[in-house]
Write an enzyme that holds these catalytic residues in place. Structure first.
Site, PDB file in Angstrom:
ATOM      1  N   GLY A   1      -3.537  -1.693  -5.070  1.00 33.58           N
ATOM      2  CA  GLY A   1      -4.942  -1.213  -5.038  1.00 33.58           C
ATOM      3  C   GLY A   1      -6.050  -2.006  -4.522  1.00 33.58           C
ATOM      4  O   GLY A   1      -6.832  -1.461  -3.774  1.00 33.58           O
TER       5      GLY A   1
ATOM      6  N   GLU B   1      -5.337  -1.310  -1.011  1.00 37.00           N
ATOM      7  CA  GLU B   1      -5.891   0.108  -0.422  1.00 37.00           C
ATOM      8  C   GLU B   1      -7.270   0.208  -0.414  1.00 37.00           C
ATOM      9  O   GLU B   1      -7.820   0.866   0.337  1.00 37.00           O
ATOM     10  CB  GLU B   1      -5.289   1.003  -1.544  1.00 37.00           C
ATOM     11  CG  GLU B   1      -3.844   1.157  -1.495  1.00 37.00           C
ATOM     12  CD  GLU B   1      -3.012   1.687  -2.679  1.00 37.00           C
ATOM     13  OE1 GLU B   1      -2.988   1.323  -3.602  1.00 37.00           O
ATOM     14  OE2 GLU B   1      -2.632   3.004  -2.787  1.00 37.00           O
TER      15      GLU B   1
END
Ligand code: HXC
Length: 260
Positions: free
Chosen positions: A111, A114
């Site tokens: 994450g 991301e």
């Protein structure tokens, strides 16, 4: 926005730049639900503020963010992930209209990678490490990695990173087009702040429209891919391997895959 009582981030505004610093040092800035809510709330307020022309997102020297919070997700099931539409709120961050600059030092994994890819300009220290290691937890990227990484670096590198989970360094990240600039680690924060201030000093409508049109080239029809990715990600919470992968991480041991 700066005035709030935040527990996982620090916020400041200067030089028309709103800076959000991820601040969960004991978890290497792992992104839990509270961090998502705080980052999105502050960024949304900064986005609406005429006195703010750029949003700068940074972490610590050791970690921009080591991923979504594995311990928070570990015991969840498919129905819970699906009905909460887990991670959907990060899309509000990706849809901000004000230019977002990420200054990445240390780990930007899962994450964290991301989230960095949601930024418009990604500036990194030479020691930064990017990766999508979810495969090693028995899952897949769930905050846009399969879509944004593939669109930024192409299939060959995206498949390599997502299927092996390997980390790549800043030099490789720049070579493959994942990041905008690489600078010495000691210069990362200053450079990122200077670039943010430079962009913040432009006409805000022109900068917003420039962002909008570049994003349009990049994103059409991303929305389908993102919803599809989230649904498949949620469905992995019905597998034994997700439970095993995430438990093994917390227990600091290697996972024993049941492959079901
Ligand atoms: C929860 C995390 C975490 C994470 C680190 N920590 N990453 N907690 N979620 N993603 C915690 C550790 O458990 C540890 O807590 C503390 O932070 C320090 O981490 P260490 O592992 O002791 O540090 P180090 O040995 O320096 O290793 C750094 C690291 C490693 C290589 C970054 O922490 C790591 O591999 N982290 C997980 C990376 C990852 O898999 N990210 C993807 C997550 S999934 P304690 O309490 O022990 O001190 C994701 C996408 C969504 O992001 C898809 C679903 C999974």
């Amino acid at each position: 926005a700066a005035a709030g009582d935040w527990s996982t981030i620090e916020v400041s505004v200067a030089d028309r730049v709103g800076t959000i610093r991820l601040n969960r040092p004991k978890a290497l800035n792992a992104l839990n639900e509270e961090t998502m809510d705080e980052v999105v709330a502050v960024a949304t307020a900064l986005d609406a503020d005429d006195e703010v022309g750029a949003i700068l997102l940074v972490g610590s020297a050791k970690a921009f963010a080591a991923g979504a919070d594995i311990k928070e997700m570990s015991s969840k099931g498919l129905a819970e992930m699906y009905s909460a539409d887990w991670f959907r709120r990060w899309e509000d961050f990706a849809r901000l209209r004000t230019p977002v600059i990420a200054g990445v030092s240390g780990y930007a994994l899962g994450g964290g990678c991301e989230l960095a890819m949601m930024a418009d300009v990604l500036i990194t220290g030479e020691g930064a490490k990017f990766g999508q290691p979810e495969i090693n937890l028995g899952v897949i990227p769930g905050m846009g990695g399969s879509q944004r990484l593939t669109r930024s670096v192409g299939k060959a590198k995206a498949m390599d990173m997502i299927l092996t989970g390997r980390h790549i360094g800043a030099a490789e990240a720049e070579r493959i087009g994942l990041v905008s600039r690489v600078v010495a680690d000691e210069e990362l924060e200053d450079t990122a702040a200077t670039v943010a201030a430079e962009i913040a000093a432009k006409s805000k409508p022109a900068a917003q429209m420039a962002k909008e049109v570049v994003a349009a080239a990049f994103e059409t029809p991303l929305q389908h891919g993102l919803v599809h990715e989230r649904r498949v990600f949620h469905s992995l919470f019905a597998t034994a391997d997700q439970k095993e992968g995430m438990s093994a991480f917390s227990e600091k041991r290697s996972p024993q895959w049941q492959r079901r």
